[in-house]
Motif scaffolding. Structure first.
Motif, PDB file in Angstrom:
ATOM      1  N   GLY A  85       3.728   9.873   2.393  1.00 29.93           N
ATOM      2  CA  GLY A  85       3.368   9.954   0.988  1.00 29.93           C
ATOM      3  C   GLY A  85       3.180   8.614   0.335  1.00 29.93           C
ATOM      4  O   GLY A  85       2.805   8.537  -0.813  1.00 29.93           O
ATOM      5  N   GLY A  86       3.468   7.567   1.084  1.00 32.94           N
ATOM      6  CA  GLY A  86       3.138   6.267   0.529  1.00 32.94           C
ATOM      7  C   GLY A  86       4.304   5.533  -0.064  1.00 32.94           C
ATOM      8  O   GLY A  86       5.468   5.910   0.113  1.00 32.94           O
ATOM      9  N   ALA A  87       3.959   4.505  -0.795  1.00 34.11           N
ATOM     10  CA  ALA A  87       4.958   3.530  -1.206  1.00 34.11           C
ATOM     11  C   ALA A  87       5.923   4.064  -2.239  1.00 34.11           C
ATOM     12  O   ALA A  87       6.970   3.479  -2.458  1.00 34.11           O
ATOM     13  CB  ALA A  87       4.266   2.285  -1.746  1.00 34.11           C
ATOM     14  N   TYR A  88       5.595   5.175  -2.925  1.00 37.01           N
ATOM     15  CA  TYR A  88       6.528   5.624  -3.955  1.00 37.01           C
ATOM     16  C   TYR A  88       7.733   6.361  -3.395  1.00 37.01           C
ATOM     17  O   TYR A  88       8.651   6.702  -4.126  1.00 37.01           O
ATOM     18  CB  TYR A  88       5.812   6.488  -4.998  1.00 37.01           C
ATOM     19  N   ALA A  99      27.136  -8.126  -4.602  1.00 37.59           N
ATOM     20  CA  ALA A  99      26.244  -7.681  -3.530  1.00 37.59           C
ATOM     21  C   ALA A  99      24.991  -8.556  -3.559  1.00 37.59           C
ATOM     22  O   ALA A  99      24.872  -9.466  -4.378  1.00 37.59           O
ATOM     23  CB  ALA A  99      25.855  -6.220  -3.739  1.00 37.59           C
ATOM     24  N   GLU A 100      24.086  -8.254  -2.657  1.00 39.30           N
ATOM     25  CA  GLU A 100      22.783  -8.915  -2.695  1.00 39.30           C
ATOM     26  C   GLU A 100      21.754  -7.902  -3.189  1.00 39.30           C
ATOM     27  O   GLU A 100      21.761  -6.740  -2.784  1.00 39.30           O
ATOM     28  CB  GLU A 100      22.385  -9.454  -1.324  1.00 39.30           C
ATOM     29  N   TYR A 101      20.883  -8.365  -4.076  1.00 34.19           N
ATOM     30  CA  TYR A 101      19.914  -7.499  -4.714  1.00 34.19           C
ATOM     31  C   TYR A 101      18.503  -7.940  -4.340  1.00 34.19           C
ATOM     32  O   TYR A 101      18.165  -9.133  -4.395  1.00 34.19           O
ATOM     33  CB  TYR A 101      20.086  -7.541  -6.236  1.00 34.19           C
ATOM     34  N   PHE A 102      17.698  -6.948  -3.979  1.00 30.08           N
ATOM     35  CA  PHE A 102      16.332  -7.220  -3.545  1.00 30.08           C
ATOM     36  C   PHE A 102      15.333  -6.474  -4.423  1.00 30.08           C
ATOM     37  O   PHE A 102      15.467  -5.266  -4.633  1.00 30.08           O
ATOM     38  CB  PHE A 102      16.120  -6.780  -2.089  1.00 30.08           C
ATOM     39  N   CYS A 103      14.353  -7.199  -4.886  1.00 27.41           N
ATOM     40  CA  CYS A 103      13.206  -6.612  -5.553  1.00 27.41           C
ATOM     41  C   CYS A 103      12.124  -6.361  -4.497  1.00 27.41           C
ATOM     42  O   CYS A 103      11.964  -7.154  -3.551  1.00 27.41           O
ATOM     43  CB  CYS A 103      12.698  -7.582  -6.621  1.00 27.41           C
ATOM     44  N   ALA A 104      11.398  -5.254  -4.632  1.00 31.21           N
ATOM     45  CA  ALA A 104      10.359  -4.940  -3.651  1.00 31.21           C
ATOM     46  C   ALA A 104       9.150  -4.333  -4.355  1.00 31.21           C
ATOM     47  O   ALA A 104       9.282  -3.669  -5.383  1.00 31.21           O
ATOM     48  CB  ALA A 104      10.885  -3.979  -2.582  1.00 31.21           C
ATOM     49  N   VAL A 105       8.000  -4.577  -3.778  1.00 29.47           N
ATOM     50  CA  VAL A 105       6.739  -4.095  -4.343  1.00 29.47           C
ATOM     51  C   VAL A 105       5.937  -3.370  -3.277  1.00 29.47           C
ATOM     52  O   VAL A 105       5.859  -3.831  -2.133  1.00 29.47           O
ATOM     53  CB  VAL A 105       5.907  -5.273  -4.898  1.00 29.47           C
ATOM     54  N   GLY A 106       5.338  -2.264  -3.658  1.00 30.03           N
ATOM     55  CA  GLY A 106       4.452  -1.536  -2.778  1.00 30.03           C
ATOM     56  C   GLY A 106       3.228  -1.105  -3.541  1.00 30.03           C
ATOM     57  O   GLY A 106       3.143  -1.281  -4.763  1.00 30.03           O
ATOM     58  N   SER A 107       2.266  -0.546  -2.834  1.00 29.15           N
ATOM     59  CA  SER A 107       1.087  -0.020  -3.511  1.00 29.15           C
ATOM     60  C   SER A 107       0.604   1.219  -2.787  1.00 29.15           C
ATOM     61  O   SER A 107       0.902   1.423  -1.615  1.00 29.15           O
ATOM     62  CB  SER A 107      -0.027  -1.060  -3.562  1.00 29.15           C
ATOM     63  N   MET A 108      -0.127   2.024  -3.502  1.00 27.39           N
ATOM     64  CA  MET A 108      -0.601   3.289  -2.949  1.00 27.39           C
ATOM     65  C   MET A 108      -2.034   3.128  -2.463  1.00 27.39           C
ATOM     66  O   MET A 108      -2.904   3.872  -2.868  1.00 27.39           O
ATOM     67  CB  MET A 108      -0.497   4.375  -4.015  1.00 27.39           C
ATOM     68  N   THR A 109      -2.252   2.147  -1.597  1.00 23.74           N
ATOM     69  CA  THR A 109      -3.563   2.037  -0.969  1.00 23.74           C
ATOM     70  C   THR A 109      -3.589   2.965   0.240  1.00 23.74           C
ATOM     71  O   THR A 109      -2.556   3.428   0.712  1.00 23.74           O
ATOM     72  CB  THR A 109      -3.846   0.593  -0.532  1.00 23.74           C
ATOM     73  N   THR A 110      -4.772   3.198   0.761  1.00 24.66           N
ATOM     74  CA  THR A 110      -4.896   4.190   1.817  1.00 24.66           C
ATOM     75  C   THR A 110      -4.198   3.786   3.095  1.00 24.66           C
ATOM     76  O   THR A 110      -3.789   4.621   3.878  1.00 24.66           O
ATOM     77  CB  THR A 110      -6.386   4.445   2.133  1.00 24.66           C
ATOM     78  N   ASP A 111      -4.038   2.499   3.290  1.00 27.08           N
ATOM     79  CA  ASP A 111      -3.382   2.046   4.517  1.00 27.08           C
ATOM     80  C   ASP A 111      -1.990   1.511   4.265  1.00 27.08           C
ATOM     81  O   ASP A 111      -1.454   0.751   5.062  1.00 27.08           O
ATOM     82  CB  ASP A 111      -4.230   0.987   5.214  1.00 27.08           C
ATOM     83  N   TRP A 127       0.939   3.118   4.048  1.00 27.54           N
ATOM     84  CA  TRP A 127       1.976   3.728   4.880  1.00 27.54           C
ATOM     85  C   TRP A 127       3.376   3.495   4.321  1.00 27.54           C
ATOM     86  O   TRP A 127       4.347   3.475   5.054  1.00 27.54           O
ATOM     87  CB  TRP A 127       1.913   3.211   6.318  1.00 27.54           C
ATOM     88  N   GLY A 128       3.477   3.296   3.049  1.00 32.83           N
ATOM     89  CA  GLY A 128       4.795   3.106   2.465  1.00 32.83           C
ATOM     90  C   GLY A 128       5.371   1.723   2.685  1.00 32.83           C
ATOM     91  O   GLY A 128       6.568   1.512   2.492  1.00 32.83           O
ATOM     92  N   LYS A 129       4.536   0.762   3.077  1.00 31.29           N
ATOM     93  CA  LYS A 129       5.038  -0.588   3.305  1.00 31.29           C
ATOM     94  C   LYS A 129       5.455  -1.245   1.990  1.00 31.29           C
ATOM     95  O   LYS A 129       4.838  -1.042   0.963  1.00 31.29           O
ATOM     96  CB  LYS A 129       3.972  -1.452   3.972  1.00 31.29           C
TER      97      LYS A 129
END
Lengths: 114, 116
Positions: free
Chosen positions: A97-100, B87-99, B101-103
């Motif tokens: 389902g992607g990044a969300y 604790a250690e805190y991490f910010c993360a960014v993703g995008s809903m492009t077609t490829d 895959w939840g990276k």
């Protein structure tokens, strides 16, 4: 309770050895990831898999390979371990389902290569 | 190129005081933004996430974060810190492009120390 487990918490290997890190998830997730965590660098993606027998390189795949023969299991392989691969390795999984979708992480394997 | 910056490597805060952790991102597409926490000896746990809508997001453990598109920021806040927040805190960014895959792209992390 959702769970991602990793085969070892601590591992010590010698230079040149072949090393297997195993990850198992019980959430029937399609996507699985291997990260490497180093101080000051955060998490860097090594490989990921979006289906059984499917894999894609991440940002730092050199020196690593992966295997996904079953949906629940994703293995990271160091063909010939080197000292610069001493690190914390984290496995994660997420539903299709992607990044969300939330990534669920294992507790990590701290690998030391001597 | 996509990037996530956490300017503070280490923050020390007194128990009961407020906490703010900074996160800036550079992303071509509409970003999906996350904050994860890693307690000692543990894997990462999701605190909160933002995709769209209200720019102030509430998460677990009393944390909130505000998305500011004009500043490309997604700062994490807590009004009153508890010793267990160390604790250690991490910010993360993703995008809903077609490829995608939840990276996700992770920042370098901010280590939070809580003093009595």
């Amino acid at each position: 309770d959702v769970k991602v487990t990793q085969s070892s918490r601590y591992l010590v290997k010698r230079t040149g050895e072949k090393v297997f890190l195993e990850c198992v998830q019980d959430m029937d997730h399609e996507n699985m990831f291997w990260y490497r965590q180093d101080p000051g660098l955060g998490l860097r993606l090594i490989y990921f898999s979006y289906d059984v027998k499917m894999k894609e390189k991440g940002d730092i795949p050199e020196g690593y390979s992966v295997s996904r023969e079953k949906k629940e299991r994703f293995s990271l392989i160091l063909e010939s371990a080197s000292t610069n691969q001493t690190s914390m390795y984290l496995c994660a999984s997420t539903d299709r389902g992607g990044a969300y979708n939330e990534q669920f992480f294992g507790p990590g394997t701290r690998l030391t290569v001597l | 190129a996509q990037s996530v910056t956490q300017p503070d490597i280490h923050i020390t805060v007194s128990e009961g005081a407020s906490l703010e952790l900074r996160c800036n991102y550079s992303y071509g597409a509409t970003p999906y933004l996350f904050w994860y926490v890693q307690s000692p000896g543990q894997g990462l746990q999701l605190l909160l996430k933002y995709f769209s809508g209200d720019t102030l997001v509430q998460g677990i453990k009393g944390f909130e974060a505000e998305f500011k598109r004009s500043q490309s920021s997604f700062n994490l806040r807590k009004p009153s810190v508890h010793w267990s927040d160390a604790a250690e805190y991490f910010c993360a960014v993703g995008s809903m492009t077609t490829d995608s895959w939840g990276k996700l792209q992770f920042g370098a992390g901010t280590q939070v120390v809580v003093t009595p």
